[in-house]
Write a protein that holds these residues in place. Structure first.
Motif, mmCIF file in Angstrom:
data_model
loop_
_atom_site.group_PDB
_atom_site.id
_atom_site.type_symbol
_atom_site.label_atom_id
_atom_site.label_comp_id
_atom_site.label_asym_id
_atom_site.label_seq_id
_atom_site.Cartn_x
_atom_site.Cartn_y
_atom_site.Cartn_z
ATOM 1 N N ALA A 112 2.986 5.799 6.356
ATOM 2 C CA ALA A 112 3.306 4.370 6.373
ATOM 3 C C ALA A 112 2.235 3.584 7.133
ATOM 4 O O ALA A 112 1.804 2.513 6.688
ATOM 5 N N LEU A 113 1.800 4.111 8.279
ATOM 6 C CA LEU A 113 0.754 3.424 9.051
ATOM 7 C C LEU A 113 -0.541 3.376 8.246
ATOM 8 O O LEU A 113 -1.203 2.335 8.192
ATOM 9 N N ALA A 114 -0.900 4.478 7.599
ATOM 10 C CA ALA A 114 -2.114 4.510 6.779
ATOM 11 C C ALA A 114 -2.032 3.482 5.655
ATOM 12 O O ALA A 114 -2.991 2.756 5.392
ATOM 13 N N ALA A 115 -0.874 3.404 5.001
ATOM 14 C CA ALA A 115 -0.696 2.446 3.907
ATOM 15 C C ALA A 115 -0.816 1.015 4.422
ATOM 16 O O ALA A 115 -1.452 0.168 3.790
ATOM 17 N N TRP A 116 -0.223 0.738 5.587
ATOM 18 C CA TRP A 116 -0.277 -0.623 6.128
ATOM 19 C C TRP A 116 -1.712 -0.991 6.501
ATOM 20 O O TRP A 116 -2.195 -2.069 6.149
ATOM 21 N N MET A 117 -2.397 -0.110 7.217
ATOM 22 C CA MET A 117 -3.773 -0.392 7.663
ATOM 23 C C MET A 117 -4.719 -0.523 6.469
ATOM 24 O O MET A 117 -5.599 -1.384 6.456
ATOM 25 N N THR A 118 -4.519 0.311 5.458
ATOM 26 C CA THR A 118 -5.352 0.232 4.256
ATOM 27 C C THR A 118 -5.066 -1.066 3.512
ATOM 28 O O THR A 118 -5.981 -1.770 3.086
ATOM 29 N N GLY A 119 -3.796 -1.400 3.364
ATOM 30 C CA GLY A 119 -3.408 -2.634 2.690
ATOM 31 C C GLY A 119 -3.924 -3.876 3.395
ATOM 32 O O GLY A 119 -4.241 -4.882 2.756
ATOM 33 N N ALA A 120 -4.045 -3.803 4.720
ATOM 34 C CA ALA A 120 -4.561 -4.936 5.499
ATOM 35 C C ALA A 120 -6.078 -4.979 5.478
ATOM 36 O O ALA A 120 -6.681 -5.903 6.026
ATOM 37 N N GLY A 121 -6.708 -3.973 4.850
ATOM 38 C CA GLY A 121 -8.170 -3.939 4.767
ATOM 39 C C GLY A 121 -8.842 -3.510 6.061
ATOM 40 O O GLY A 121 -10.029 -3.773 6.273
ATOM 41 N N LEU A 122 -8.112 -2.804 6.921
ATOM 42 C CA LEU A 122 -8.667 -2.415 8.219
ATOM 43 C C LEU A 122 -9.291 -1.024 8.218
ATOM 44 O O LEU A 122 -9.993 -0.669 9.156
ATOM 45 N N MET A 123 -9.002 -0.234 7.180
ATOM 46 C CA MET A 123 -9.604 1.099 7.085
ATOM 47 C C MET A 123 -9.494 1.615 5.655
ATOM 48 O O MET A 123 -8.734 1.063 4.854
ATOM 49 N N GLY A 124 -10.262 2.644 5.366
ATOM 50 C CA GLY A 124 -10.231 3.244 4.035
ATOM 51 C C GLY A 124 -9.008 4.132 3.865
ATOM 52 O O GLY A 124 -8.420 4.604 4.840
ATOM 53 N N ASP A 125 -8.650 4.409 2.615
ATOM 54 C CA ASP A 125 -7.435 5.187 2.352
ATOM 55 C C ASP A 125 -7.606 6.682 2.550
ATOM 56 O O ASP A 125 -6.637 7.434 2.492
ATOM 57 N N SER A 126 -8.831 7.148 2.809
ATOM 58 C CA SER A 126 -9.031 8.589 2.970
ATOM 59 C C SER A 126 -9.162 9.001 4.436
ATOM 60 O O SER A 126 -9.407 10.162 4.727
ATOM 61 N N GLU A 127 -8.985 8.065 5.354
ATOM 62 C CA GLU A 127 -9.176 8.382 6.763
ATOM 63 C C GLU A 127 -7.910 8.964 7.372
ATOM 64 O O GLU A 127 -6.806 8.561 7.046
ATOM 65 N N ALA A 128 -8.096 9.933 8.269
ATOM 66 C CA ALA A 128 -6.977 10.678 8.844
ATOM 67 C C ALA A 128 -6.261 9.877 9.935
ATOM 68 O O ALA A 128 -6.882 9.169 10.723
ATOM 69 N N ILE A 129 -4.941 10.015 9.940
ATOM 70 C CA ILE A 129 -4.096 9.399 10.959
ATOM 71 C C ILE A 129 -3.138 10.476 11.458
ATOM 72 O O ILE A 129 -2.609 11.264 10.675
ATOM 73 N N THR A 130 -2.912 10.492 12.766
ATOM 74 C CA THR A 130 -2.014 11.481 13.356
ATOM 75 C C THR A 130 -0.663 10.845 13.696
ATOM 76 O O THR A 130 -0.516 9.621 13.686
#
Length: 197
Positions: A42-60
């Motif tokens: 969910a955090l990855a989707a939100w950050m990607t959707g906001a244009g703050l990071m790419g969708d392939s970057e790892a999140i813990t």
């Protein structure tokens, strides 16, 4: 109202306020909003959707917890801007958390012919969190940080940008303002009836 908005919210300011409001409003609140930062996906989707990071970057999992803590601290500051009683009680803890956390996400001054701004020094999730701090710094440098508020309507509590000319707005919109006025009216009637007995 639109002129007041134009006076205080232009270009980068709207981008900064929109980003922070979307982040603060990603949590569950009175309007029925579900948790949007509940786990790593969910955090990855939100950050990607906001244009703050790419969708392939790892999140813990720790990043997801950090995201919710950062969001809650910002929401507490916005509640204090709205003079919410519980916002004031929790404010010192939120400010201390933001001071400590900001050190993890350093910013770099970016100077161009058009001006200068702050940008994250890191990439990935660290840069994404840094971008949130850069947005806050942008609003503070423009003197409009205190316009970032949380609606005082107890059935809402959505974050909003106060567009009133004198920065006195307490509600995110007319519907919440009306609900609060009706609630206050009913409370006064009830008190008056109690006094007449």
């Amino acid at each position: 109202m639109e002129q007041a908005h134009a006076d205080v919210c232009g270009g980068n300011v709207c981008r900064s306020s929109d980003l922070l409001l979307a982040f603060v409003n990603s949590g569950p609140h009175g309007s029925g909003q579900a948790e949007l930062l509940g786990d790593t996906e969910a955090l990855a989707a939100w950050m990607t959707g906001a244009g703050l990071m790419g969708d392939s970057e790892a999140i813990t999992g720790a990043d997801a917890v950090a995201g919710r803590e950062l969001r809650d601290a910002l929401a507490t500051v916005f509640r204090a801007h709205s003079d919410c009683p519980d916002g004031a009680m929790l404010l010192s803890d939120a400010e201390e958390y933001l001071r400590r956390t900001a050190e993890r996400y350093p910013l770099t001054l970016r100077i161009t012919a058009e001006g200068c701004d702050l940008a994250p020094s890191q990439t990935g999730i660290l840069g994404a969190f840094g971008a949130l701090f850069a947005a806050a710094a942008d609003l503070a440098s423009r003197g409009i940080w205190a316009r970032m508020k949380v609606c005082k309507n107890p059935t809402c509590h959505s974050g909003f940008f106060d567009k009133t000319r004198n920065s006195s707005g307490l509600y995110c919109g007319s519907a919440c303002s009306s609900q609060a006025a009706q609630r206050a009216y009913r409370s006064r009637l009830k008190s008056e009836k109690g006094l007449q007995r």
